[in-house]
Motif scaffolding. Structure first.
Motif, PDB file in Angstrom:
ATOM      1  N   VAL A 286       0.469  -0.991  -0.422  1.00  0.00           N
ATOM      2  CA  VAL A 286       0.223   0.556  -0.231  1.00  0.00           C
ATOM      3  C   VAL A 286       1.136   0.923  -0.040  1.00  0.00           C
ATOM      4  CG1 VAL A 286      -0.679  -0.745   2.564  1.00  0.00           C
ATOM      5  CG2 VAL A 286      -1.899   1.183   1.063  1.00  0.00           C
ATOM      6  N   LEU A 287       0.531   1.953  -0.779  1.00  0.00           N
ATOM      7  CA  LEU A 287       1.801   3.178  -1.604  1.00  0.00           C
ATOM      8  C   LEU A 287       1.637   3.932  -0.165  1.00  0.00           C
ATOM      9  CD1 LEU A 287       1.558   3.770  -4.819  1.00  0.00           C
ATOM     10  CD2 LEU A 287       3.221   2.656  -3.742  1.00  0.00           C
ATOM     11  N   ASP A 288       2.327   4.792   0.144  1.00  0.00           N
ATOM     12  CA  ASP A 288       2.210   6.582   0.996  1.00  0.00           C
ATOM     13  C   ASP A 288       1.731   7.351  -0.243  1.00  0.00           C
ATOM     14  OD1 ASP A 288       3.261   9.070   2.542  1.00  0.00           O
ATOM     15  OD2 ASP A 288       3.733   7.249   3.924  1.00  0.00           O
ATOM     16  N   VAL A 289       0.795   8.199   0.458  1.00  0.00           N
ATOM     17  CA  VAL A 289       0.361   8.962  -0.626  1.00  0.00           C
ATOM     18  C   VAL A 289       0.652  10.823  -0.003  1.00  0.00           C
ATOM     19  CG1 VAL A 289      -0.726   7.858  -2.348  1.00  0.00           C
ATOM     20  CG2 VAL A 289      -1.983   8.766  -0.323  1.00  0.00           C
ATOM     21  N   SER A 290       0.994  10.865   0.956  1.00  0.00           N
ATOM     22  CA  SER A 290       1.438  11.876   1.643  1.00  0.00           C
ATOM     23  C   SER A 290       1.984  12.806   0.239  1.00  0.00           C
ATOM     24  CB  SER A 290       2.062  11.835   2.331  1.00  0.00           C
ATOM     25  OG  SER A 290       3.063  11.220   2.745  1.00  0.00           O
ATOM     26  N   LYS A 291       3.023  12.675  -0.455  1.00  0.00           N
ATOM     27  CA  LYS A 291       3.582  13.081  -0.733  1.00  0.00           C
ATOM     28  C   LYS A 291       2.592  14.454  -1.928  1.00  0.00           C
ATOM     29  CE  LYS A 291       8.193  14.023  -3.869  1.00  0.00           C
ATOM     30  NZ  LYS A 291       9.180  12.864  -4.034  1.00  0.00           N
ATOM     31  N   ILE A 292       1.871  13.046  -2.940  1.00  0.00           N
ATOM     32  CA  ILE A 292       0.839  13.873  -3.716  1.00  0.00           C
ATOM     33  C   ILE A 292      -0.439  14.246  -3.350  1.00  0.00           C
ATOM     34  CG2 ILE A 292      -0.452  11.586  -4.019  1.00  0.00           C
ATOM     35  CD1 ILE A 292      -0.359  12.723  -6.898  1.00  0.00           C
ATOM     36  N   ASN A 293      -1.024  13.584  -1.739  1.00  0.00           N
ATOM     37  CA  ASN A 293      -1.464  14.864  -0.962  1.00  0.00           C
ATOM     38  C   ASN A 293      -1.255  16.003  -0.644  1.00  0.00           C
ATOM     39  OD1 ASN A 293      -2.994  12.042   0.764  1.00  0.00           O
ATOM     40  ND2 ASN A 293      -3.311  12.021  -1.353  1.00  0.00           N
ATOM     41  N   LYS A 294       0.495  16.251  -0.603  1.00  0.00           N
ATOM     42  CA  LYS A 294       0.222  17.437   0.033  1.00  0.00           C
ATOM     43  C   LYS A 294       0.367  18.370  -1.601  1.00  0.00           C
ATOM     44  CE  LYS A 294       3.935  16.520   3.653  1.00  0.00           C
ATOM     45  NZ  LYS A 294       4.912  15.435   4.247  1.00  0.00           N
ATOM     46  N   LEU A 295       0.477  18.292  -2.550  1.00  0.00           N
ATOM     47  CA  LEU A 295      -0.092  19.007  -3.708  1.00  0.00           C
ATOM     48  C   LEU A 295      -0.951  19.411  -3.997  1.00  0.00           C
ATOM     49  CD1 LEU A 295       2.924  17.340  -5.698  1.00  0.00           C
ATOM     50  CD2 LEU A 295       2.918  19.740  -5.049  1.00  0.00           C
ATOM     51  N   GLU A 296      -2.177  18.415  -2.699  1.00  0.00           N
ATOM     52  CA  GLU A 296      -3.628  18.794  -2.673  1.00  0.00           C
ATOM     53  C   GLU A 296      -4.103  18.236  -3.815  1.00  0.00           C
ATOM     54  OE1 GLU A 296      -4.230  22.892  -2.405  1.00  0.00           O
ATOM     55  OE2 GLU A 296      -3.363  23.073  -0.327  1.00  0.00           O
ATOM     56  N   TRP A 297      -3.542  16.994  -4.099  1.00  0.00           N
ATOM     57  CA  TRP A 297      -4.405  16.078  -5.415  1.00  0.00           C
ATOM     58  C   TRP A 297      -5.084  14.638  -4.313  1.00  0.00           C
ATOM     59  CZ3 TRP A 297      -4.335  10.949  -6.741  1.00  0.00           C
ATOM     60  CH2 TRP A 297      -5.027  10.455  -7.194  1.00  0.00           C
ATOM     61  N   ARG A 298      -6.383  14.278  -5.022  1.00  0.00           N
ATOM     62  CA  ARG A 298      -6.481  13.204  -3.426  1.00  0.00           C
ATOM     63  C   ARG A 298      -7.465  12.615  -5.077  1.00  0.00           C
ATOM     64  NH1 ARG A 298      -5.697  15.933   0.524  1.00  0.00           N
ATOM     65  NH2 ARG A 298      -5.064  13.925   2.343  1.00  0.00           N
ATOM     66  N   ALA A 299      -6.589  11.100  -4.771  1.00  0.00           N
ATOM     67  CA  ALA A 299      -7.615  10.110  -5.060  1.00  0.00           C
ATOM     68  C   ALA A 299      -9.602  10.487  -5.044  1.00  0.00           C
ATOM     69  CB  ALA A 299      -7.909   8.728  -5.117  1.00  0.00           C
ATOM     70  N   SER A 300     -10.042  10.372  -5.848  1.00  0.00           N
ATOM     71  CA  SER A 300     -11.898  10.805  -5.670  1.00  0.00           C
ATOM     72  C   SER A 300     -13.359   9.527  -5.638  1.00  0.00           C
ATOM     73  CB  SER A 300     -11.976  11.925  -6.154  1.00  0.00           C
ATOM     74  OG  SER A 300     -12.550  11.348  -7.650  1.00  0.00           O
ATOM     75  N   THR A 301     -12.463   8.195  -6.436  1.00  0.00           N
ATOM     76  CA  THR A 301     -13.422   7.067  -7.035  1.00  0.00           C
ATOM     77  C   THR A 301     -13.076   6.163  -6.212  1.00  0.00           C
ATOM     78  OG1 THR A 301     -12.599   7.367  -8.900  1.00  0.00           O
ATOM     79  CG2 THR A 301     -14.552   5.689  -8.096  1.00  0.00           C
ATOM     80  N   ARG A 302     -14.931   5.769  -4.714  1.00  0.00           N
ATOM     81  CA  ARG A 302     -14.426   4.692  -3.777  1.00  0.00           C
ATOM     82  C   ARG A 302     -14.540   3.569  -5.115  1.00  0.00           C
ATOM     83  NH1 ARG A 302     -12.790   6.203   0.424  1.00  0.00           N
ATOM     84  NH2 ARG A 302     -13.800   4.730   1.559  1.00  0.00           N
ATOM     85  N   LEU A 303     -13.515   2.707  -3.642  1.00  0.00           N
ATOM     86  CA  LEU A 303     -13.181   1.565  -4.927  1.00  0.00           C
ATOM     87  C   LEU A 303     -15.060   0.622  -5.126  1.00  0.00           C
ATOM     88  CD1 LEU A 303     -11.915  -1.245  -5.736  1.00  0.00           C
ATOM     89  CD2 LEU A 303     -11.568  -2.328  -3.425  1.00  0.00           C
ATOM     90  N   LYS A 304     -15.778   0.745  -4.461  1.00  0.00           N
ATOM     91  CA  LYS A 304     -17.408   0.097  -4.871  1.00  0.00           C
ATOM     92  C   LYS A 304     -17.897   0.393  -6.041  1.00  0.00           C
ATOM     93  CE  LYS A 304     -21.007  -2.678  -3.281  1.00  0.00           C
ATOM     94  NZ  LYS A 304     -21.765  -2.459  -2.143  1.00  0.00           N
ATOM     95  N   GLU A 305     -17.765   2.164  -5.976  1.00  0.00           N
ATOM     96  CA  GLU A 305     -17.884   3.166  -7.238  1.00  0.00           C
ATOM     97  C   GLU A 305     -17.624   2.530  -8.560  1.00  0.00           C
ATOM     98  OE1 GLU A 305     -17.389   6.851  -6.380  1.00  0.00           O
ATOM     99  OE2 GLU A 305     -18.363   7.603  -7.947  1.00  0.00           O
ATOM    100  N   GLY A 306     -15.536   2.323  -8.359  1.00  0.00           N
ATOM    101  CA  GLY A 306     -15.461   1.760  -9.525  1.00  0.00           C
ATOM    102  C   GLY A 306     -15.634   0.579 -10.111  1.00  0.00           C
ATOM    103  N   ILE A 307     -15.708  -0.066  -8.796  1.00  0.00           N
ATOM    104  CA  ILE A 307     -16.149  -1.344  -9.730  1.00  0.00           C
ATOM    105  C   ILE A 307     -17.642  -1.018 -10.495  1.00  0.00           C
ATOM    106  CG2 ILE A 307     -16.454  -3.840  -8.647  1.00  0.00           C
ATOM    107  CD1 ILE A 307     -14.643  -3.552  -6.638  1.00  0.00           C
ATOM    108  N   ASN A 308     -18.347  -0.505  -9.495  1.00  0.00           N
ATOM    109  CA  ASN A 308     -19.619  -0.327 -10.746  1.00  0.00           C
ATOM    110  C   ASN A 308     -19.621  -0.044 -12.507  1.00  0.00           C
ATOM    111  OD1 ASN A 308     -22.449  -0.991  -9.506  1.00  0.00           O
ATOM    112  ND2 ASN A 308     -21.616  -0.086  -7.595  1.00  0.00           N
ATOM    113  N   LEU A 309     -18.780   1.054 -11.992  1.00  0.00           N
ATOM    114  CA  LEU A 309     -18.292   1.611 -13.649  1.00  0.00           C
ATOM    115  C   LEU A 309     -18.129   0.807 -14.122  1.00  0.00           C
ATOM    116  CD1 LEU A 309     -16.905   5.456 -11.544  1.00  0.00           C
ATOM    117  CD2 LEU A 309     -19.292   4.528 -13.262  1.00  0.00           C
TER     118      LEU A 309
END
Ligand code: GFB
Length: 319
Positions: A286-309
């Protein structure tokens, strides 16, 4: 990067590349170029050089790669090593020769040591032995990261290596032998439901944990990174440091829990059985995503929603 900047998406028909094209189009970028494998073989240095000389892209997303799931990686290490080394060497050389400004190289979270602390920070690269099932692919991708850093150090380029976690989404590979786990599960569970088969086989013990990123979120992150203002982008590609950045959600689950989630989405009530003759691979990444989060980017699709799509796209594709 403005809306008319000439942008080359290497691998524009693949899972990641096609999502990058969708995201660039959605944001109004108009000058996109891509070539199918039939039109341009990136393993061939001369054709790659000629293509760059002709087209002179200003920005490159290097999403062309030989990729596959645990079985494909484990079975064809020569192709995974050689093809990826050739493509990244040829593209980087041609990109430098024709003055590409920003290049975003795509790798994978399997570049990190098999047993490194979790969540995985960028600085853990090359601190321990790799997972054996994908060592060849991982080494090719590590060479690509080193290539970006070497060009930055030696020639002052501004190239960035983005490491996504396990990707999924529309346009994935559903071949049961060569695909990744999520498309394999969608297909197996869907086919079991349609045929009324009461059980689905899961490879391995079902206990490894994986993090999954919806591919449109990846594309959004990559376009975000490529269009950062000079000040923030130059910090990431400063030649004094490895130009590496993780892209993920920072959340994971077991393969068994993933299978259960896929069954809920598909509407399957059967059970899962394990085939422990198949490898588990890394137990956790599992990745530590604090570097990209600090630039104010975050993933927005929840896993269940993504699997539905993804399941919807799978159905549309079958239809
Ligand atoms: O997604 P996957 O093939 O690759 O497998 P990796 C993840 C986990 O799911 C493993 C299990 O523990 C598999 O044994 N699994 C259960 C299955 N059922 C299935 C199935 O039907 N198909 C598949 N494919 N797996 C790959 C690397 O590793 O991930 C690449 O080999 C790359 O280099 C990629 O990093 C993102 O997550 O283990």
């Amino acid at each position: 990067m403005n809306k008319h900047t000439k942008i080359y998406i290497a691998g524009h028909r693949g899972l990641a590349g096609s999502a990058i094209v969708r995201e660039l189009q959605r944001q109004g970028y108009t000058n996109l170029i891509g070539r199918t494998h039939g039109e341009l073989d990136l393993e061939d240095a001369t054709s790659t050089q000629q293509f760059f000389e002709q087209e002179r892209p200003e920005i490159v997303f290097l999403a062309a790669a030989k990729v596959g799931g645990i079985h494909a990686n484990n079975s064809y290490p020569v192709e995974f090593l050689m093809s990826n080394l050739l493509v990244e060497s040829n593209v980087c050389r041609a990109a430098y020769a024709t003055g590409v400004n920003r290049l975003i190289f795509l790798g994978s979270s399997c570049i990190y040591p098999r047993d490194c602390p979790q969540p995985i920070k960028e600085e853990y690269l090359l601190t321990g032995p790799l997972e054996s099932t994908n060592r060849a692919y991982a080494l090719a991708k590590i060479a690509g990261i080193e290539m970006c850093w070497s060009y930055n150090r030696q020639y002052g380029t501004k190239w960035l290596a983005a490491m996504p976690t396990n990707l999924y989404g529309p346009g994935d590979n559903y071949d049961l032998n060569n695909s990744h786990v999520l498309p394999a599960l969608i297909r197996k569970i869907h086919e079991a439901k349609v045929a009324g088969i009461p059980e689905v086989v899961l490879w391995g013990s079902g206990t490894p944990q994986r993090e999954f990123l919806y591919v449109d979120d990846l594309a959004n992150a990559l376009v975000f990174l490529a269009s950062l203002d000079d000040e923030r982008y130059n910090i990431l590609t400063n030649p004094g440091q490895c130009p590496l950045i993780n892209v993920g959600t920072g959340e994971d689950l077991t393969i068994r829990a993933l299978a259960e989630m896929c069954a809920e989405v598909v509407g399957y009530n059967g059970k899962f059985v394990q085939d422990i003759s198949k490898p588990d691979g890394t137990m956790r990444k599992v990745l530590d995503v604090s570097k990209i989060n600090k630039l104010e980017w975050r993933a927005s699709t929840r896993l269940k929603e993504g699997i539905n799509l993804t399941y919807k796209a799978f159905g549309d594709n079958q239809a």
